[in-house]
Structures are given as C-alpha cells and as structure tokens.
Design a protein around this motif. Structure first.
Motif, PDB file in Angstrom:
ATOM      1  N   ALA A 199       0.835  -1.199   0.000  1.00 48.47           N
ATOM      2  CA  ALA A 199       0.000   0.000   0.000  1.00 48.47           C
ATOM      3  C   ALA A 199       0.874   1.255   0.000  1.00 48.47           C
ATOM      4  O   ALA A 199       0.600   2.220  -0.722  1.00 48.47           O
ATOM      5  N   LEU A 200       1.933   1.246   0.778  1.00 51.75           N
ATOM      6  CA  LEU A 200       2.846   2.383   0.830  1.00 51.75           C
ATOM      7  C   LEU A 200       3.528   2.605  -0.515  1.00 51.75           C
ATOM      8  O   LEU A 200       3.636   3.742  -0.986  1.00 51.75           O
ATOM      9  N   VAL A 201       3.958   1.545  -1.139  1.00 55.01           N
ATOM     10  CA  VAL A 201       4.570   1.653  -2.467  1.00 55.01           C
ATOM     11  C   VAL A 201       3.562   2.219  -3.462  1.00 55.01           C
ATOM     12  O   VAL A 201       3.900   3.079  -4.285  1.00 55.01           O
ATOM     13  N   GLY A 202       2.321   1.786  -3.394  1.00 55.43           N
ATOM     14  CA  GLY A 202       1.286   2.312  -4.285  1.00 55.43           C
ATOM     15  C   GLY A 202       1.066   3.802  -4.095  1.00 55.43           C
ATOM     16  O   GLY A 202       0.948   4.547  -5.071  1.00 55.43           O
ATOM     17  N   VAL A 203       1.036   4.255  -2.861  1.00 56.59           N
ATOM     18  CA  VAL A 203       0.849   5.680  -2.583  1.00 56.59           C
ATOM     19  C   VAL A 203       2.033   6.483  -3.119  1.00 56.59           C
ATOM     20  O   VAL A 203       1.855   7.543  -3.727  1.00 56.59           O
ATOM     21  N   ILE A 204       3.235   5.993  -2.931  1.00 56.47           N
ATOM     22  CA  ILE A 204       4.420   6.693  -3.425  1.00 56.47           C
ATOM     23  C   ILE A 204       4.411   6.782  -4.944  1.00 56.47           C
ATOM     24  O   ILE A 204       4.738   7.821  -5.521  1.00 56.47           O
ATOM     25  N   VAL A 205       4.005   5.711  -5.609  1.00 57.71           N
ATOM     26  CA  VAL A 205       3.944   5.722  -7.072  1.00 57.71           C
ATOM     27  C   VAL A 205       2.910   6.728  -7.563  1.00 57.71           C
ATOM     28  O   VAL A 205       3.167   7.488  -8.507  1.00 57.71           O
TER      29      VAL A 205
END
Length: 57
Positions: A21-27
C-alpha cells in the motif's frame, strides 16, 4: 508425511499488505508530480512563445 498447509504465507500477509500500500501511494504521488511538472513546462513554453510573437509585431 503429508503437509496440509503452509502458515508462513498467512503470517507474512500483515507485513506485505501495508508495504505494498505504501509503495502504491508513493507511485501515485510520483506520477502526479511528473504530470504537474510537464504541464508547468508546457505552460511556460506557451507563455514564452506568445511573448516572442508580441515582440515581433
């Protein structure tokens, strides 16, 4: 011997879901930022080309 289930995968889910989820938000933030920069650059180029046209008239 028969293995019925591998519970290590189930135990790993709580660690991977927040990380993904964190990676998705950063992307998403990075993509929006790059689009914004591209829009700003295009607007600046448009403003500069209009000012150059006015100088020649």
């Amino acid at each position: 011997m028969e293995i019925l289930a591998d519970h290590t995968v189930l135990l790993a889910i709580p660690a991977f879901v927040p990380a993904l989820a964190l990676v998705g938000v950063i992307v998403v933030i990075a993509v929006r930022d790059r689009r914004s920069e591209a829009r700003d650059a295009a607007a600046d180029d448009d403003i500069e080309s209009r000012s150059e046209e006015k100088e020649f008239q």
